[in-house]
Design an enzyme around this catalytic site. Sequence first.
Site, PDB file in Angstrom:
ATOM      1  CG  ASP A 121      25.666  11.548 -45.548  1.00 38.25           C
ATOM      2  OD1 ASP A 121      26.737  11.994 -45.839  1.00 38.25           O
ATOM      3  OD2 ASP A 121      25.145  11.190 -44.591  1.00 38.25           O
TER       4      ASP A 121
HETATM    5  C1  LAN Z   1      30.535  13.543 -38.641  1.00 41.14           C
HETATM    6  C2  LAN Z   1      29.630  14.638 -39.227  1.00 41.14           C
HETATM    7  C3  LAN Z   1      28.675  14.533 -40.344  1.00 41.14           C
HETATM    8  C4  LAN Z   1      28.201  12.912 -40.447  1.00 41.14           C
HETATM    9  C5  LAN Z   1      27.038  12.700 -41.425  1.00 41.14           C
HETATM   10  C6  LAN Z   1      27.311  13.647 -42.782  1.00 41.14           C
HETATM   11  C7  LAN Z   1      25.818  13.225 -40.827  1.00 41.14           C
HETATM   12  C8  LAN Z   1      26.824  11.385 -41.524  1.00 41.14           C
HETATM   13  O1  LAN Z   1      25.765  11.108 -42.435  1.00 41.14           O
HETATM   14  C9  LAN Z   1      28.174  10.567 -42.194  1.00 41.14           C
HETATM   15  C10 LAN Z   1      29.386  10.926 -41.178  1.00 41.14           C
HETATM   16  C11 LAN Z   1      29.496  12.275 -40.877  1.00 41.14           C
HETATM   17  C12 LAN Z   1      30.348  13.069 -42.196  1.00 41.14           C
HETATM   18  C13 LAN Z   1      30.596  12.447 -39.561  1.00 41.14           C
HETATM   19  C14 LAN Z   1      31.582  11.458 -39.422  1.00 41.14           C
HETATM   20  C15 LAN Z   1      32.110  11.465 -37.912  1.00 41.14           C
HETATM   21  C16 LAN Z   1      32.283  12.840 -37.391  1.00 41.14           C
HETATM   22  C17 LAN Z   1      33.427  13.633 -38.171  1.00 41.14           C
HETATM   23  C18 LAN Z   1      31.099  13.534 -37.604  1.00 41.14           C
HETATM   24  C19 LAN Z   1      29.965  12.964 -36.488  1.00 41.14           C
HETATM   25  C20 LAN Z   1      31.480  14.707 -36.686  1.00 41.14           C
HETATM   26  C21 LAN Z   1      32.606  14.518 -35.531  1.00 41.14           C
HETATM   27  C22 LAN Z   1      32.942  12.993 -36.040  1.00 41.14           C
HETATM   28  C23 LAN Z   1      34.421  13.028 -35.809  1.00 41.14           C
HETATM   29  C24 LAN Z   1      34.732  11.333 -35.889  1.00 41.14           C
HETATM   30  C25 LAN Z   1      34.829  13.483 -34.408  1.00 41.14           C
HETATM   31  C26 LAN Z   1      36.165  13.041 -34.000  1.00 41.14           C
HETATM   32  C27 LAN Z   1      36.421  11.808 -33.257  1.00 41.14           C
HETATM   33  C28 LAN Z   1      36.742  10.941 -33.582  1.00 41.14           C
HETATM   34  C29 LAN Z   1      36.566   9.696 -33.030  1.00 41.14           C
HETATM   35  C30 LAN Z   1      38.309  10.765 -34.460  1.00 41.14           C
END
Ligand code: LAN
Length: 729
Positions: free
Chosen positions: A458
Site C-alpha cells: 500500500d
Molecule cells: C507499520 C507501519 C505502516 C503500516 C501500513 C503501511 C499502514 C500498513 O497499511 C501496512 C503495514 C505497515 C507497513 C506496518 C507494519 C508493522 C509496523 C512496521 C508498523 C505498524 C509500524 C510498526 C510495526 C512494527 C512491527 C513494530 C515493531 C514490532 C514488532 C512486532 C516487530
Amino acid sequence: RLSSDLTDHSAKRQRIEERTDHGRWRMRDDKGRQSWVYLEDEEAAKEWPQSFVDKYFLGLPVDAPGLPKPTNPLDAVRNGLEFFEKLQLPSGHWGCEYGGPMFLLPCIVIAWYVTKTPIPWYYATEIKNYLFARAHPEDGGWGLHIEGETSVFGTSLNYTVLRIVGVDADHPKMVKARATLHKMGGATHAPHWAKWWLAVMGVAQWDIVNPTPPELWLLPDWVPIAPWRWWIHIRQVFLPMSYLWSKRWQAEETELIRSLRQELFVEDWAKINWASHRNSINPRDNYHPKTWVLNTVNWCLVNIWNPVLRTRAIAKKGEEWAMKLIEMENENTDHADLATVSGPMNTVCLYVRDGPDSYAVRRHRERAHEFLWMKDEGLLANGTNGVQCWDTAFAIQAVMDAGLTEDPRWRSMLLKALEFLDDQQIRENVKDQDKCYRQQRKGGWAFSNKDQGYAVSDCVSEALKSVIILQKTPGFPTLIDDQRIFDAIDTLLTYQNPSGGCSSYEPPRAGTWMEVLNAAEVFGNIMVEYEYPECTTAVVTALSLFRKHWPDHRRKEIDRFIERAVKWIKTAQKPHGGWYGSWGICFTYATMFALESLASIGETYKNSEYARRGCDFLISKQREDGGWSEHYRACETGEYIEHPSGSQVVMTAWAVIALMKADYPNLEHIKSGIKLIMDRQQSNGEWLQEAIEGVFNKSCMISYPNYKFTFTLKALGMFARKYPTETVV
Ligand code: LAN
C-alpha cells in the site's frame, strides 16, 4: 533501601536534569532522514533558529494566525492546508511523532546500555520526562502502548529504562511503579521479549527465556515452518534474538544490574528457579497464549534438543548464518534496519561479534537517532524511522480530492512533495535478493524512506497514485518517467495472493496455521502475512488509476488483478457488514477502504448488496452528534466498540469518506459528519490531537498524528467536489 544509582560503566553517575530547554531542540531533515538535535551551545542555537515545525511538535507557541471562519467545506480545506503547509519539512515531506508502542524505547536504551554507548544528558532527561508523563495515572505502570492497561511488559522494561537514564530507585514514581510490578508477579511474569532483554542485560538468567535456536535458519527452504516464510517483522526480530540466545551472551555486570536484580523481582534473586518461570506470564500480558503445539516444541527443545542433540557445530553454523543475514540487512538499509526492535537487537549482536568500535556498531549508533522523536512530553521512540512517504502521499491526495491541485496557491507545496517522492523511489532490488529472502522492490516506495527501503504494497500504491495525479496535472513536471512508473507496476503486480487479496510486505509464504508457533504472547497475527482490505484496496486503486493513463501496459494482468482483488474484498466482509482493519482502528478504517474498492468497479449503494451492507453498518454506528468513534479494543476483540470519550474527528472522516465513495443516498448523515469535522477545526486551520488512530498485530496501538489533517481534508474536499451546491453550516 535499594542502593545504587550508578548507571554507567565507569561508575560515574548518568547526568540527568529536571528538564531541557525546549527552545534548543531542532529537527534535522537530511533528505528525509530525521533526527532531533539539542543545541547546547548558545551561539549555535542563535544561528539555527527554531522552525515552525520544531515549535509545533514541542508544544511551543507557534505563529499561526486565526483565519476567516469557513462557511463551506472547501474554505475549511483551504484553512486546513494553510496550517498543514507550515508542517511540511524542507525536503518536501511531512513527518510527525510515530509513537504509541511502549516497548520500543526500551529496545534502544537497553541496547545502548549493554553496548556501553554514552547517553547524552539531554536524551536521558527527556526520556525520563516522557516515561513519567506516560506512566499510568493510577498505578504508575506502563502498558503495551500509551492507551493500554498496565502490563509486566511495559512496566518491567520502562522501569529499567528509567534506571538506566539515571532515575533513583527511591524516586516516588519508581517506588509506585515497582509496587505495581510486584503486584503483577514481578519480571518473572514478563512476556518472552522482555525476558530476552533482561537476560541480555544479565538481570535475568537465560534459562527463563523460551528457546529461539538460530539453527532453525538452517532448515531447507521447502520445510513448511522454515523462518524465511514468516512475516518479515518476526523473522527480522528472530534473527538477533536467536543469535544472542544461542551465545547466552550477557552484558558486563554493573552496580545497576545488581540492583535491578533486587528491584524487578518478587522473589530473592539468588533463589529464583529460572527455568520454572519460562512460561510464567501475567494474564494482562497474555493476549495470545502459547498453544499446546508451541509448548510441546519448547519442551522438546529444552529437554531433548538443547541438552542431548544440539552439537556446538550445529549451533555455530546457525549463529553464523544468522549473522550473515543480519549483515545483509545492514548492507541493504545502511544499518537503519527494518524497524525499532530488530535494529537495536542487531546492534548488540554486532557489538558481541565485532566489538565496540567496529564500523557496524558505530553506524548503528549513529542511525539510532533517526528512531527517536522529541515532543512536549519528552523523548520517545518511533515505530519506524518515520512516516515520510506514507503521509506525504496522503497529503497530496487530500489536495487532489478537493480539486485544488491546479490552484497556484498550493503549487510549491505540491511540487516539493512530488520532488520528495521522486527522490525516495526505490530504484533497485536489494543485492542477492533471493539469498536474504527479500521481495522484489524495484520501483516501489517504503513507508518511511528509501534508506529503510522495504517496499510495502500500500505504500507503493499510495505514493504511485500521488505521483501520477500530480504529473498528470497541467503545470507539473514529469520527474518520474514512464519506465519508472512501469517498474512500480511490475513490483505491485507481484503482491497478489492466490486468493486475490494483498498483504503488506510480501505475499504470504505460509498458511495462517503458522500462528500456532507465535511465541511473543503479547501480539496476535504476527507469524505470517495476512490479506488486508486496506492493502488490497490501495493496490486496486493504484492499478485503476494507472490503467486510465496507460491503457495498454500489461492490461490483461491488471484487469484480472483488479477483478480478483475486489472479489476477495467481498469475501472479507463480516456478517455485520463491516470489514476488520489491521492497521487503523478498526472497522471504520477498513470499511472505508473496502467501499472504495467496490466503488472502483462501479459497485455502490444503489447496485451492490456488499456496498449497501457496508454503509448500513457504518450508519448504525453514527452517533447523535454526527460523528463516529471506535475504541482500540475493537482491534483486540474483533467487535465494534465505542470510544468512551465521544466522537473522533479522524474516524468521522473515515466514515464519511466511505459513505461518499459508496454514494450513500441520504445526505443528511454525511452532512452531519462533515459538520462535526468543520466544528472541530481551530481558527488557525488545524485540528487537535484526539485518541490514538493506528494499530498493528491486533493488540498494539500506534499514533498517526497526521491523519487528523490528511483524512479530514480529504473528507471535506471530497464533499465539496461531490456536492458543490450543498451547504452544511
Ligand atoms: C507499520 C507501519 C505502516 C503500516 C501500513 C503501511 C499502514 C500498513 O497499511 C501496512 C503495514 C505497515 C507497513 C506496518 C507494519 C508493522 C509496523 C512496521 C508498523 C505498524 C509500524 C510498526 C510495526 C512494527 C512491527 C513494530 C515493531 C514490532 C514488532 C512486532 C516487530
